[in-house]
Design an enzyme around this catalytic site. Structure first.
Site, PDB file in Angstrom:
ATOM      1  CB  CYS A 129       0.841   5.183   1.859  1.00 29.04           C
ATOM      2  SG  CYS A 129       1.816   3.876   1.109  1.00 29.04           S
ATOM      3  CG  HIS A 253       0.825   1.433   5.433  1.00 27.76           C
ATOM      4  ND1 HIS A 253       0.300   0.263   4.933  1.00 27.76           N
ATOM      5  CD2 HIS A 253       1.352   2.091   4.361  1.00 27.76           C
ATOM      6  CE1 HIS A 253       0.490   0.236   3.620  1.00 27.76           C
ATOM      7  NE2 HIS A 253       1.121   1.325   3.252  1.00 27.76           N
TER       8      HIS A 253
HETATM    9  P1  NAP Z   1      -3.984  -1.571  -8.386  1.00 31.73           P
HETATM   10  O1  NAP Z   1      -5.072  -1.959  -7.443  1.00 31.73           O
HETATM   11  O2  NAP Z   1      -3.115  -2.617  -8.939  1.00 31.73           O
HETATM   12  O3  NAP Z   1      -4.657  -0.737  -9.580  1.00 31.73           O
HETATM   13  C1  NAP Z   1      -3.922  -0.313 -10.692  1.00 31.73           C
HETATM   14  C2  NAP Z   1      -4.797   0.550 -11.578  1.00 31.73           C
HETATM   15  O4  NAP Z   1      -4.019   1.005 -12.675  1.00 31.73           O
HETATM   16  C3  NAP Z   1      -5.981  -0.200 -12.166  1.00 31.73           C
HETATM   17  O5  NAP Z   1      -7.085   0.657 -12.300  1.00 31.73           O
HETATM   18  C4  NAP Z   1      -5.439  -0.598 -13.524  1.00 31.73           C
HETATM   19  O6  NAP Z   1      -6.446  -0.833 -14.499  1.00 31.73           O
HETATM   20  C5  NAP Z   1      -4.649   0.620 -13.878  1.00 31.73           C
HETATM   21  N1  NAP Z   1      -3.675   0.300 -14.916  1.00 31.73           N
HETATM   22  C6  NAP Z   1      -2.705  -0.627 -14.874  1.00 31.73           C
HETATM   23  N2  NAP Z   1      -2.048  -0.688 -16.045  1.00 31.73           N
HETATM   24  C7  NAP Z   1      -2.630   0.234 -16.848  1.00 31.73           C
HETATM   25  C8  NAP Z   1      -2.407   0.654 -18.186  1.00 31.73           C
HETATM   26  N3  NAP Z   1      -1.482   0.098 -18.953  1.00 31.73           N
HETATM   27  N4  NAP Z   1      -3.191   1.640 -18.688  1.00 31.73           N
HETATM   28  C9  NAP Z   1      -4.165   2.188 -17.937  1.00 31.73           C
HETATM   29  N5  NAP Z   1      -4.413   1.829 -16.675  1.00 31.73           N
HETATM   30  C10 NAP Z   1      -3.658   0.867 -16.134  1.00 31.73           C
HETATM   31  O7  NAP Z   1      -2.992  -0.525  -7.721  1.00 31.73           O
HETATM   32  P2  NAP Z   1      -3.273   0.622  -6.616  1.00 31.73           P
HETATM   33  O8  NAP Z   1      -2.934   0.118  -5.282  1.00 31.73           O
HETATM   34  O9  NAP Z   1      -4.622   1.209  -6.846  1.00 31.73           O
HETATM   35  O10 NAP Z   1      -2.123   1.651  -6.958  1.00 31.73           O
HETATM   36  C11 NAP Z   1      -2.090   2.363  -8.137  1.00 31.73           C
HETATM   37  C12 NAP Z   1      -0.980   3.389  -8.117  1.00 31.73           C
HETATM   38  O11 NAP Z   1      -1.125   4.254  -6.998  1.00 31.73           O
HETATM   39  C13 NAP Z   1       0.429   2.830  -8.012  1.00 31.73           C
HETATM   40  O12 NAP Z   1       1.240   3.537  -8.914  1.00 31.73           O
HETATM   41  C14 NAP Z   1       0.929   3.135  -6.639  1.00 31.73           C
HETATM   42  O13 NAP Z   1       2.271   3.520  -6.680  1.00 31.73           O
HETATM   43  C15 NAP Z   1       0.092   4.308  -6.283  1.00 31.73           C
HETATM   44  N6  NAP Z   1      -0.171   4.255  -4.872  1.00 31.73           N
HETATM   45  C16 NAP Z   1       0.172   5.306  -4.166  1.00 31.73           C
HETATM   46  C17 NAP Z   1       0.020   5.297  -2.827  1.00 31.73           C
HETATM   47  C18 NAP Z   1       0.531   6.426  -2.070  1.00 31.73           C
HETATM   48  O14 NAP Z   1       1.307   6.187  -1.224  1.00 31.73           O
HETATM   49  N7  NAP Z   1       0.172   7.644  -2.318  1.00 31.73           N
HETATM   50  C19 NAP Z   1      -0.544   4.233  -2.177  1.00 31.73           C
HETATM   51  C20 NAP Z   1      -0.918   3.138  -2.919  1.00 31.73           C
HETATM   52  C21 NAP Z   1      -0.702   3.176  -4.286  1.00 31.73           C
HETATM   53  P3  NAP Z   1      -6.990  -2.327 -14.826  1.00 31.73           P
HETATM   54  O15 NAP Z   1      -7.928  -2.673 -13.706  1.00 31.73           O
HETATM   55  O16 NAP Z   1      -7.686  -2.132 -16.120  1.00 31.73           O
HETATM   56  O17 NAP Z   1      -5.804  -3.210 -14.890  1.00 31.73           O
HETATM   57  N1  12T Z   2       5.492  -0.007  -3.760  1.00 27.14           N
HETATM   58  O1  12T Z   2       3.195   5.250  -4.136  1.00 27.14           O
HETATM   59  O2  12T Z   2       3.895  -1.587  -2.446  1.00 27.14           O
HETATM   60  O3  12T Z   2       5.310   4.953  -4.138  1.00 27.14           O
HETATM   61  O4  12T Z   2       2.955  -0.665  -0.728  1.00 27.14           O
HETATM   62  C1  12T Z   2       2.982   2.971  -2.573  1.00 27.14           C
HETATM   63  C2  12T Z   2       2.824   1.714  -2.036  1.00 27.14           C
HETATM   64  C3  12T Z   2       4.793   2.230  -3.886  1.00 27.14           C
HETATM   65  C4  12T Z   2       4.164   4.552  -3.963  1.00 27.14           C
HETATM   66  C5  12T Z   2       3.506  -0.612  -1.828  1.00 27.14           C
HETATM   67  C6  12T Z   2       4.649   0.968  -3.356  1.00 27.14           C
HETATM   68  C7  12T Z   2       3.977   3.207  -3.476  1.00 27.14           C
HETATM   69  C8  12T Z   2       3.674   0.716  -2.432  1.00 27.14           C
END
Ligand code: NAP
Ligand code: 12T
Length: 345
Positions: A129, A253
């Site tokens: 991000c 951010h």
């Molecule tokens: P979050 O709110 O904690 O959501 C995590 C998601 O992953 C939930 O749907 C969860 O399902 C699922 N999950 C966790 N463990 C799992 C498993 N064992 N099997 C299947 N599904 C599972 O996190 P988020 O902020 O949405 O972020 C999710 C991912 O996106 C992270 O890897 C993060 O690095 C990435 N991300 C990327 C950016 C970016 O910069 N592009 C920004 C933010 C996040 P449950 O609800 O069933 O637990």
């Molecule tokens: N640790 O997608 O914690 O690499 O804000 C995005 C957001 C990893 C990523 C955070 C993180 C990622 C966070």
């Protein structure tokens, strides 16, 4: 128009929820939408275009007949399951850090390097991000004057860390508001009972650590900004140094960015360039106290730029302040823009 079967991995998370709503908002041509999460969420219902869809447990068999996978269920799930999705014939757009630096995986910000998309071999990575919003603002300046060095400090919202961390800030606010007195030395320290997902209290605080520490003393989040920038700009000569800080903001951010360019760029020229730059909105009117702030940028698609000034301490230096919604441009929106490019080709 052709329609596509889309699967969302991590559909119940902070990014997943935005993926669902942005697919609907932008009228992406979805035939069927499959929502995948952990077994904890199996059977939960989420709404898409007025219809309820049941969440399924993510398994290696989840990708039958799927054309496009949007994945945001953590890097280890991407590493484990995306190869199965590719084998089943799907194209995956991955929001996690799992494949970003893989030579066979394009790392794409559509405003900056859309041409990289067509080189994919089944997986396309969405950058971090903080990198995305920085490059939406800086790539047009790099094109005009070649950036030699970037010094960036981030002010990152709690939503970047996921839904549990958003809730944690909420609990801390509630907890402290229930006290009679919460301003005064030590009185706004909450104690350990509301600290679970962050390492420390985030309310009334700043945490200068995002993701884990590396051997060089930087955090992984800081090194993502360094390495991803060089890959996206396809230019190893751009030097980047970053400090990433978590702040008690919910969404969007902010970044304080200092750049040194090879060619001189006046403030007037920067404004002229950024006025027409794709995905950028200028909010820079100091006479009227106008500059981008996270509260004004949440829920918006653009990357907002303001406080543009010359760095008077060096010959070709500039300072900028850049704000974007981390769950939209920083994650879900960028991924769906990539999907829109994919289906156009
Ligand atoms: P979050 O709110 O904690 O959501 C995590 C998601 O992953 C939930 O749907 C969860 O399902 C699922 N999950 C966790 N463990 C799992 C498993 N064992 N099997 C299947 N599904 C599972 O996190 P988020 O902020 O949405 O972020 C999710 C991912 O996106 C992270 O890897 C993060 O690095 C990435 N991300 C990327 C950016 C970016 O910069 N592009 C920004 C933010 C996040 P449950 O609800 O069933 O637990
Ligand atoms: N640790 O997608 O914690 O690499 O804000 C995005 C957001 C990893 C990523 C955070 C993180 C990622 C966070």
């Amino acid at each position: 128009m052709k329609k596509f079967n889309v699967a969302i991995m991590g559909a119940t998370g902070a990014v997943g929820e935005k993926l669902i709503s942005i697919l609907e908002e932008r009228n992406f041509p979805v035939k069927n939408l499959r929502l995948l999460a952990s077994e904890r969420s199996r059977g939960k219902e989420l709404e898409f275009k007025g219809k309820k869809i049941k969440v399924e447990e993510l398994t290696h068999g989840s990708f039958k007949d799927i054309d496009i996978v949007l994945s945001s269920a953590g890097a280890s799930r991407s590493l484990e399951f995306l190869p199965s999705a590719v084998k089943a014939g799907a194209i995956c757009i991955d929001n996690t850090s799992a494949f970003r630096m893989d030579k066979n995986v394009p790392l794409v910000v559509p405003e900056v390097n859309p041409h990289a998309i067509k080189k994919h071999k089944g997986i396309i990575a969405n950058p971090n991000c903080s990198t995305i919003q920085m490059l939406v603002a800086l790539a047009p300046l790099h094109k005009a004057a070649k950036i030699k060095r970037i010094v960036v400090s981030t002010y990152q919202a709690v939503s970047g860390a996921g839904q549990n961390n958003i809730n944690e800030l909420g609990f801390q606010i509630k907890h402290i508001a229930e006290r009679n007195e919460f301003v005064g030395l030590g009185k706004h320290n909450i104690g350990n009972d509301t600290i679970k997902y962050f390492n420390y209290q985030i309310l009334f605080n700043l945490i200068p650590q995002i993701d884990v520490f590396m051997d060089n003393g930087y955090t992984k989040e800081e090194m993502k900004m360094v390495n991803e920038t060089m890959k996206i700009l396809d230019d190893d000569s751009v030097k980047v140094t970053a400090t990433c800080v978590r702040v008690p903001v919910l969404y969007a951010h902010s970044e304080s960015i200092n750049i040194e360019t090879q060619k001189k760029l006046t403030v007037k020229k920067v404004i002229e360039i950024l006025k027409t730059a794709p995905g950028v909105i200028l909010v820079d009117d100091i006479a009227n106290k106008k500059y981008p702030m996270p509260l004004d940028c949440e829920g918006k698609d653009a990357t907002f730029v303001g406080r543009i000034r010359e760095d008077e301490s060096i010959k070709n230096g500039l300072n900028l302040w850049v704000v974007a919604d981390n769950l939209r441009k920083g994650a879900a929106l960028n991924a769906i823009q990539i999907a829109e490019y994919l289906i156009k080709c």
